[in-house]
Design a protein around this motif. Structure first.
Motif, PDB file in Angstrom:
ATOM      1  N   SER A   1      23.415  -5.779 -11.023  1.00  0.00           N
ATOM      2  CA  SER A   1      22.457  -4.986 -10.259  1.00  0.00           C
ATOM      3  C   SER A   1      22.984  -4.842  -8.830  1.00  0.00           C
ATOM      4  O   SER A   1      24.102  -5.315  -8.519  1.00  0.00           O
ATOM      5  CB  SER A   1      21.070  -5.637 -10.255  1.00  0.00           C
ATOM      6  N   ARG A   2      22.197  -4.210  -7.964  1.00  0.00           N
ATOM      7  CA  ARG A   2      22.604  -4.000  -6.582  1.00  0.00           C
ATOM      8  C   ARG A   2      21.671  -4.763  -5.642  1.00  0.00           C
ATOM      9  O   ARG A   2      20.464  -4.872  -5.875  1.00  0.00           O
ATOM     10  CB  ARG A   2      22.562  -2.513  -6.227  1.00  0.00           C
TER      11      ARG A   2
ATOM     12  N   SER B   1      25.091  -2.137   0.514  1.00  0.00           N
ATOM     13  CA  SER B   1      24.844  -2.385  -0.901  1.00  0.00           C
ATOM     14  C   SER B   1      25.964  -3.244  -1.477  1.00  0.00           C
ATOM     15  O   SER B   1      27.144  -2.956  -1.260  1.00  0.00           O
ATOM     16  CB  SER B   1      24.750  -1.059  -1.673  1.00  0.00           C
ATOM     17  N   GLN B   2      25.563  -4.293  -2.201  1.00  0.00           N
ATOM     18  CA  GLN B   2      26.536  -5.188  -2.832  1.00  0.00           C
ATOM     19  C   GLN B   2      26.162  -5.414  -4.292  1.00  0.00           C
ATOM     20  O   GLN B   2      24.987  -5.344  -4.670  1.00  0.00           O
ATOM     21  CB  GLN B   2      26.576  -6.543  -2.111  1.00  0.00           C
ATOM     22  N   THR B   3      27.161  -5.697  -5.102  1.00  0.00           N
ATOM     23  CA  THR B   3      26.929  -5.987  -6.523  1.00  0.00           C
ATOM     24  C   THR B   3      26.663  -7.466  -6.712  1.00  0.00           C
ATOM     25  O   THR B   3      27.400  -8.321  -6.203  1.00  0.00           O
ATOM     26  CB  THR B   3      28.142  -5.570  -7.367  1.00  0.00           C
TER      27      THR B   3
END
Length: 473
Positions: free
Chosen positions: A465-466, A444-446
């Motif tokens: 968001s992700r 998961s990354q922003t």
């Protein structure tokens, strides 16, 4: 902590003035019939209340372009105030406005007591209107007292019917106007006149009509003394330098009637002739000569009444006046003191912060919601996430916008990125973001979306968001 104010016993020390509000403010359940009077503070109150009534009843009928100038449009979830439109995202500004109102009330209370209650409070203002209607339909104070005690007959029935008809008319106009700030007033008034008003609108118009009729016509001083929380905590904010409406006991005692040509000192009396006019004009029925009380709303009616009696007797005005406990004890009122300065500084800072927020608030809004699916693989073998972007044009003109990613190295925004929105328009834009770099070590990354005004890059809004992707192994 507030400064402790001494308490006096009325029976043992009637000539000493006290600033401690007393809980017991009425000794009977009789109706309060106020006496007519004139004076400076009455004129100030009428001028201030007249301006507020004009503002309340008049503003709702002003148009701005093709819409109502001031309208809280609940159906569209936006608030119009002349050329500005506010959205749910701007409600933090409402919180700031409420804080400003609170500190403004604190500051004015520390400085001059309950002037808000006496001059601008809606309960007080509408009560004064209803009392004026009572005087017009039933006569002056003595006539109303006689009418109250008289048996029911044609005269009493006609006068009471006229009074309540006018009360209901004012209440209905008030309810219609209040609801008109949430539903366009012109069609609402037309629906009322043609008896075609919908159920929800009709309920709220009748609700506020009944609330106005009961509060201003029947409850009156009971609202101020038993229902309003401000009456309960006002004394905590007072100090020895707070300007309140006070009776100068040192000058007024001993009380007693006398002829005008008799000098008070010759008969062992003070300036108070015990005429009871200060009690008769009080809308809450208290006797200000008993000291500061919880029922005193700071309307200054007793000051005007007492000054008129002092003029007739040839005495100096000010037996009842705005003054402080310190001044009544022979000292000098200190207008500038730490607590008042503190409230004022916070108030000024909050007003400045609100002004800055209004000027700097983004005129475009962006909200992001991610699709429930985690991710998918497109035809190029890239990992994709699906998003829905909600874009709001908060301006009053059509605007062109561009969607993009902030620091989007390794990602590619796909979909319709060029938008044109009408004034106040809200659009939901489906987009996808593809990962064009190597798969990350984290699942998961922003990522940050940005919507930018095409004509002015300084106008933009961002939302996080992700992005979800399978990890390298």
């Amino acid at each position: 902590m507030s400064e402790q104010i001494p308490v006096r016993n009325l029976e043992t020390a009637p000539a000493v003035h006290s600033f401690t509000p007393k809980v017991k403010v009425k000794t009977s359940d009789k109706l309060i019939h106020t006496r007519s009077f004139t004076g400076l503070f009455r004129n100030l109150r009428l001028s201030g209340a007249g301006f507020l009534f004009l503002l309340f009843f008049g503003t709702v009928w002003i148009d701005w372009g093709d819409r109502q100038a001031v309208l809280w449009d609940l159906a569209e979830s936006k608030f119009h105030i002349f050329g500005a439109t506010f959205w749910p995202q701007d409600f933090i500004l409402l919180s700031a406005l409420l804080i400003i109102a609170a500190f403004g009330l604190f500051a004015i209370t520390v400085f001059a007591g309950r002037v808000w209650c006496g001059y601008t409070c809606p309960q007080s203002s509408w009560t004064w209107i209803f009392m004026w209607v009572e005087k017009v339909t039933e006569g002056e104070r003595n006539q109303r007292i006689k009418l109250q005690a008289a048996p029911w007959g044609l005269n009493k029935l006609l006068r009471r019917s006229a009074k309540h008809t006018l009360w209901l008319a004012i209440s209905l106009l008030t309810g219609l106007t209040f609801v008109g700030y949430f539903t366009p007033i012109r069609p609402l008034a037309e629906e009322l006149l043609t008896l075609q008003m919908g159920g929800v609108s009709l309920f709220w118009v009748l609700f506020f009509t009944a609330a106005t009729y009961l509060n201003a016509g029947w409850l009156r001083e009971a609202v101020c003394m038993h229902m309003c929380p401000y009456a309960r905590f006002q004394s905590v904010m007072f100090d020895k330098d707070t300007l309140t409406i006070s009776y100068d006991a040192a000058r007024g005692e001993n009380r007693g009637p006398r002829k005008r040509e008799v000098k008070p000192a010759d008969v062992g009396l003070g300036d108070c002739i015990d005429c009871q006019v200060c009690v008769q004009v009080c809308p809450t029925g208290i006797d200000i000569r008993d000291g500061l009380q919880m029922g005193c709303i700071g309307c200054a009616a007793c000051i005007d009444a007492c000054d008129s009696i002092m003029d007739k007797m040839g005495y100096d005005r000010g037996l009842i006046r705005y003054t402080s406990e310190r001044e009544l004890q022979g000292g000098k009122t200190h207008l500038l003191r730490p607590r008042l300065i503190g409230y004022t500084l916070v108030l000024v800072a909050m007003i400045a912060a609100l002004a800055w927020a209004l000027v700097e608030r983004p005129m475009v809004s962006l909200d992001v919601s991610k699709d429930r699916g985690l991710f998918r693989e497109n035809s190029q073998g890239q990992i994709e996430n699906i998003y829905s972007l909600k874009v709001i044009n908060k301006t009053q003109q059509r605007q062109a916008y561009q969607l993009s990613l902030v620091d989007g190295d390794g990602f590619q925004l796909q979909g319709n990125t060029a938008l044109s929105l009408a004034p106040g328009e809200i659009v939901d834009v489906p987009v996808s973001v593809a990962m064009i770099a190597e798969r990350p070590s984290s699942s998961s990354q922003t990522i940050v979306f940005r919507v930018t005004d095409s004509d002015e890059a300084a106008i933009y809004s961002e939302a996080k968001s992700r992005f979800v992707a399978p990890m390298n192994r």
